[in-house]
Design a protein around this motif. Sequence first.
Motif, PDB file in Angstrom:
ATOM      1  N   ALA A   1      -4.754  -0.010   8.696  1.00 52.40           N
ATOM      2  CA  ALA A   1      -3.208   0.165   8.557  1.00 52.40           C
ATOM      3  C   ALA A   1      -2.912   0.077   6.939  1.00 52.40           C
ATOM      4  O   ALA A   1      -1.803   0.887   6.775  1.00 52.40           O
ATOM      5  CB  ALA A   1      -2.596  -1.130   9.115  1.00 52.40           C
ATOM      6  N   VAL A   2      -3.635  -0.580   6.167  1.00 50.45           N
ATOM      7  CA  VAL A   2      -3.281  -0.420   4.614  1.00 50.45           C
ATOM      8  C   VAL A   2      -3.554   1.064   4.305  1.00 50.45           C
ATOM      9  O   VAL A   2      -2.815   1.443   3.547  1.00 50.45           O
ATOM     10  CB  VAL A   2      -4.180  -1.418   3.972  1.00 50.45           C
ATOM     11  CG1 VAL A   2      -4.090  -1.260   2.651  1.00 50.45           C
ATOM     12  CG2 VAL A   2      -3.565  -2.835   4.133  1.00 50.45           C
TER      13      VAL A   2
ATOM     14  N   ALA B   1       0.793  -1.233   0.027  1.00 44.68           N
ATOM     15  CA  ALA B   1      -0.076  -0.048   0.117  1.00 44.68           C
ATOM     16  C   ALA B   1       0.828   1.188   0.234  1.00 44.68           C
ATOM     17  O   ALA B   1       0.671   2.088  -0.755  1.00 44.68           O
ATOM     18  CB  ALA B   1      -0.838  -0.049   1.313  1.00 44.68           C
ATOM     19  N   PHE B   2       1.974   1.266   1.081  1.00 43.86           N
ATOM     20  CA  PHE B   2       2.790   2.203   0.704  1.00 43.86           C
ATOM     21  C   PHE B   2       3.653   2.598  -0.524  1.00 43.86           C
ATOM     22  O   PHE B   2       3.615   3.605  -1.132  1.00 43.86           O
ATOM     23  CB  PHE B   2       4.094   2.009   1.841  1.00 43.86           C
ATOM     24  CG  PHE B   2       5.199   2.980   2.046  1.00 43.86           C
ATOM     25  CD1 PHE B   2       4.721   4.271   2.671  1.00 43.86           C
ATOM     26  CD2 PHE B   2       6.344   3.131   1.356  1.00 43.86           C
ATOM     27  CE1 PHE B   2       5.575   5.323   2.979  1.00 43.86           C
ATOM     28  CE2 PHE B   2       7.128   4.009   1.611  1.00 43.86           C
ATOM     29  CZ  PHE B   2       6.745   5.178   2.331  1.00 43.86           C
TER      30      PHE B   2
ATOM     31  N   GLY C   1       1.019   4.039  -2.842  1.00 44.47           N
ATOM     32  CA  GLY C   1       0.834   5.399  -2.357  1.00 44.47           C
ATOM     33  C   GLY C   1       1.810   6.235  -3.376  1.00 44.47           C
ATOM     34  O   GLY C   1       1.858   7.450  -3.840  1.00 44.47           O
TER      35      GLY C   1
ATOM     36  N   LEU D   1       0.649   7.524   3.709  1.00 47.75           N
ATOM     37  CA  LEU D   1       1.889   7.814   4.194  1.00 47.75           C
ATOM     38  C   LEU D   1       2.625   7.910   2.887  1.00 47.75           C
ATOM     39  O   LEU D   1       3.609   8.772   2.374  1.00 47.75           O
ATOM     40  CB  LEU D   1       2.581   6.930   5.110  1.00 47.75           C
ATOM     41  CG  LEU D   1       3.459   7.129   6.079  1.00 47.75           C
ATOM     42  CD1 LEU D   1       3.301   8.587   6.858  1.00 47.75           C
ATOM     43  CD2 LEU D   1       4.084   6.342   6.784  1.00 47.75           C
ATOM     44  N   GLY D   2       2.442   7.007   2.151  1.00 45.21           N
ATOM     45  CA  GLY D   2       3.192   6.854   0.784  1.00 45.21           C
ATOM     46  C   GLY D   2       3.015   7.890  -0.389  1.00 45.21           C
ATOM     47  O   GLY D   2       3.900   8.473  -1.172  1.00 45.21           O
ATOM     48  N   ARG D   3       1.818   8.526  -0.251  1.00 46.25           N
ATOM     49  CA  ARG D   3       1.267   9.638  -1.173  1.00 46.25           C
ATOM     50  C   ARG D   3       2.230  10.772  -0.514  1.00 46.25           C
ATOM     51  O   ARG D   3       2.494  11.803  -1.161  1.00 46.25           O
ATOM     52  CB  ARG D   3      -0.096   9.796  -1.120  1.00 46.25           C
ATOM     53  CG  ARG D   3      -0.943   8.850  -1.461  1.00 46.25           C
ATOM     54  CD  ARG D   3      -1.081   8.801  -3.102  1.00 46.25           C
ATOM     55  NE  ARG D   3      -1.880   9.815  -3.569  1.00 46.25           N
ATOM     56  CZ  ARG D   3      -1.872  10.429  -4.807  1.00 46.25           C
ATOM     57  NH1 ARG D   3      -1.039   9.659  -5.543  1.00 46.25           N
ATOM     58  NH2 ARG D   3      -2.326  11.354  -5.415  1.00 46.25           N
TER      59      ARG D   3
ATOM     60  N   VAL E   1      -6.657  -4.162   9.915  1.00 49.91           N
ATOM     61  CA  VAL E   1      -5.917  -4.188   8.715  1.00 49.91           C
ATOM     62  C   VAL E   1      -6.064  -3.149   7.802  1.00 49.91           C
ATOM     63  O   VAL E   1      -5.125  -2.656   7.166  1.00 49.91           O
ATOM     64  CB  VAL E   1      -6.103  -5.687   8.409  1.00 49.91           C
ATOM     65  CG1 VAL E   1      -5.311  -5.826   6.753  1.00 49.91           C
ATOM     66  CG2 VAL E   1      -5.240  -6.574   9.325  1.00 49.91           C
TER      67      VAL E   1
ATOM     68  N   LEU F   1       5.053  11.335   1.497  1.00 50.54           N
ATOM     69  CA  LEU F   1       6.383  11.352   1.597  1.00 50.54           C
ATOM     70  C   LEU F   1       7.084  11.505   0.413  1.00 50.54           C
ATOM     71  O   LEU F   1       6.519  11.117  -1.034  1.00 50.54           O
ATOM     72  CB  LEU F   1       7.049  10.029   2.145  1.00 50.54           C
ATOM     73  CG  LEU F   1       6.606   9.682   3.785  1.00 50.54           C
ATOM     74  CD1 LEU F   1       7.128   8.740   4.211  1.00 50.54           C
ATOM     75  CD2 LEU F   1       6.930  11.224   4.573  1.00 50.54           C
TER      76      LEU F   1
ATOM     77  N   ALA G   1      -0.856   3.310   5.258  1.00 52.43           N
ATOM     78  CA  ALA G   1       0.410   3.153   4.807  1.00 52.43           C
ATOM     79  C   ALA G   1       0.287   3.719   3.257  1.00 52.43           C
ATOM     80  O   ALA G   1       1.240   4.498   2.728  1.00 52.43           O
ATOM     81  CB  ALA G   1       0.637   1.775   4.588  1.00 52.43           C
ATOM     82  N   PHE G   2      -0.873   3.803   2.567  1.00 53.18           N
ATOM     83  CA  PHE G   2      -1.137   4.173   1.435  1.00 53.18           C
ATOM     84  C   PHE G   2      -1.140   5.766   1.407  1.00 53.18           C
ATOM     85  O   PHE G   2      -0.316   6.469   0.764  1.00 53.18           O
ATOM     86  CB  PHE G   2      -2.464   4.032   0.971  1.00 53.18           C
ATOM     87  CG  PHE G   2      -2.676   4.481  -0.298  1.00 53.18           C
ATOM     88  CD1 PHE G   2      -2.459   3.851  -1.772  1.00 53.18           C
ATOM     89  CD2 PHE G   2      -3.676   5.432  -0.535  1.00 53.18           C
ATOM     90  CE1 PHE G   2      -2.740   4.197  -2.799  1.00 53.18           C
ATOM     91  CE2 PHE G   2      -3.976   6.034  -1.992  1.00 53.18           C
ATOM     92  CZ  PHE G   2      -3.714   5.438  -2.939  1.00 53.18           C
TER      93      PHE G   2
END
Lengths: 452, 452
Positions: B441-442, A445-446, A449, B448-450, B438, B452, B445-446
């Motif tokens: 959390a996913v 997922a990270f 993203g 957070l990925g966007r 879950v 960062l 994370a998604f």
Amino acid sequence: MSGAPGPDARGRDAGDRVVIAGAGLAGALLACMLGRRGVPVLLCERRADPRIGGYSGGRSINLALSVRGLAALRAVGLEDAVLRDAIPMRGRMIHDASGGTAFQPYSRVAGDAINSVSRGRLNMTLLDAAEASPGVEIRFEHRCVDADPDAASATFEQADGSTVTIGGRVLVGADGAFSAVRSRLQRAERFEFSQSWLAHGYRELTIPPRADGAFALQPDALHIWPRGGAMMIALPNADRTFTGTLFWPLEELERARDDAAVRAYFRQVYPDAVPLMPDLAREFRTNPVGSLVTIRCAPWHWRDRVVLVGDAAHAIVPFYGQGMNAAFEDCRVLCDLLDGAGGDWARTLPAYTAVRKPDGDAIADLALANFVEMRDHVGSRLFLARKKAEKVLHRLFPRACLPLYNMISFSNIPYSAARRIAERRRRLLHASLHAAIVTLAVLAAFALGRLL
Amino acid sequence: MSGAPGPDARGRDAGDRVVIAGAGLAGALLACMLGRRGVPVLLCERRADPRIGGYSGGRSINLALSVRGLAALRAVGLEDAVLRDAIPMRGRMIHDASGGTAFQPYSRVAGDAINSVSRGRLNMTLLDAAEASPGVEIRFEHRCVDADPDAASATFEQADGSTVTIGGRVLVGADGAFSAVRSRLQRAERFEFSQSWLAHGYRELTIPPRADGAFALQPDALHIWPRGGAMMIALPNADRTFTGTLFWPLEELERARDDAAVRAYFRQVYPDAVPLMPDLAREFRTNPVGSLVTIRCAPWHWRDRVVLVGDAAHAIVPFYGQGMNAAFEDCRVLCDLLDGAGGDWARTLPAYTAVRKPDGDAIADLALANFVEMRDHVGSRLFLARKKAEKVLHRLFPRACLPLYNMISFSNIPYSAARRIAERRRRLLHASLHAAIVTLAVLAAFALGRLL
């Protein structure tokens, strides 16, 4: 023979005497062990002396002796004599439904084997040893019919129908799954008891030697025909026969069948076995159907007067090959505790229940679970893959990753500890897999993203 | 009285007769039910007639009658008569360690209550009704000592020590937790049996009325003093007393204590109860200690000849207040099945075991689990929050979200179905919570990925 303790034939004080009800495998071994410790023993057995009239146990004719049983026999100097007549089985031979076979060694340690021994011969060896022990007296045709726990006495019915009540310092119930001693304890308040029957029963069938006198199957293996709802196994005997045992739901086993139908069924389900069993149809018709019971109780002692060993304390199903081994281990542990307590039964008996009852429960559960494994899984790819993984781990970490089967059959780790170790290992594996999947999902997922 | 069936005093054919061992609650009710169906019944009871000599059950003096028991009483027209003497309890009154109280209604449905009834009085009401039923004969001072399952006969010891063997079409074992009828079945192969004792026992203690004759505690509640390892409860009686029952580990209960120590313990742990029990120390010293056993067996019948009802089939611990209710439901279900089979016992008995045994197991498990809940949880915030959530759900979805307690006490949903529904609901809740965590959390994370 009067009920009150008094000096016996050897001049010892019968007040210290241990009365053992049942001179089967556990009772006879315990008599040897106690005799060597200078404890006077009176060993009473329902049947006639098998060394005179022949063995008529009515029970399965061969048994798998493994490390726990051997450790107990070693303690009375009988290990070598018994192993001399035993046939080592180094692994499982799986027979599939098309007649193909695959050999699975039990262990990667050279010399690890379970040993097929004759119940009758082993019993006679133990009776000889008991009789040769100082202070041990054996009386046959003494069937235990009642007990008085507080008096540590039991009442025995003799061949002529008369009864005699015999007491001692301690009464041992070694009188099997349907123990009269235990059934007396069962009437006391707060005595835990359960009996539970398997829906499967069994019939024994014979595989004779080949025409040239050789074993009809590879003799250094325990042969298994896993068939889901049913299963056949065969263990080698010293006379080059195999004893086959067919496990089948009771209603199937008992259904009246004509010989042709039995042969047709076996040809379809156990094709490679049929040519080896010329007497199959007759044996199927005439051999008795056996039932399989699990019996649990607690405590295994009553105050400082009564103690149960072997099947009387814990009848288990035969699928881990541990019934006799567990019974022998009971005797060894009981005598070790007695030594540790300086011969004080009042300290020994509660300790015996505390130490040994969890082990009895563990092996009872494992034996039940192993039936499912033997009948349904040993032939499956998943099972073989798991066994392979276990072996790899065992090679990498020989001590930490000893497979459960090997802890039970090739070690003296207490049954309950072995089960706990295996269960912890299984839970750790599941938790790791689960954590790995969640971690991967979060990482994916990270990354997703970042990408989008 | 001969063992062979023959015409009885009323001229009916005793060959159709049902012999019931035990005229306690279940036996007497079943006699009424069968009598109304025209089945001749011989009801044999160990004790003397309590309507003459007074009731001496030796068992807890009051019981909680709820919907299942009432449904069975209604079937013989006794519901109103029994409820007239009963005291409805609408909820639990929790007494905390500092003397504070909190009332928790059992149900949001008006009229839902469990009813405190006197065991002795109820038994006598049922004996009167049985005696008034056509074809029912009662014999007191007939203690069942043995049974012959294949002959559907039982042997009874009479007051003078002589024995009599009485047979019929069917033998009913309604002779309680230590049933002689069942112990005979237990000797048969493949009869499943277990007895297991709780580490806790109990002593009954009396809370008399106040000086002005009123109840000393709020009378429309079941009072509970939850104390973790121990617990006291109190149920109201028609004479304005309460019967308190102290549940405590057996070794604590049996330890000899002087009166001062007993009073000091109670003042510390049950402070608000002490002033209500003027005779506490003497009762604690002299009232017997009761033990609590769970007994399971299977099957509950033998061929078409013997059937077990009530405690003889399933002795359970008292913590769900369902022992008598389950016994009465046994009788109702057995008679419903008999009606459905047109009076054919051979079809009725296997159906009874098939239908009823899973329900007996379910209520036995639930009763054991409820002890932990009553003793440890009813006072806790988490428990209260859960009860509140259950009530909100119940208000929103009255049918789909009936709490487990209410399914057991205020419905006739089979015990096993009630447990299954509650278990499925619990698993669904856990799975939903897990999936939500879950998913969060996913998503995090998604995000957070966007970012960062």
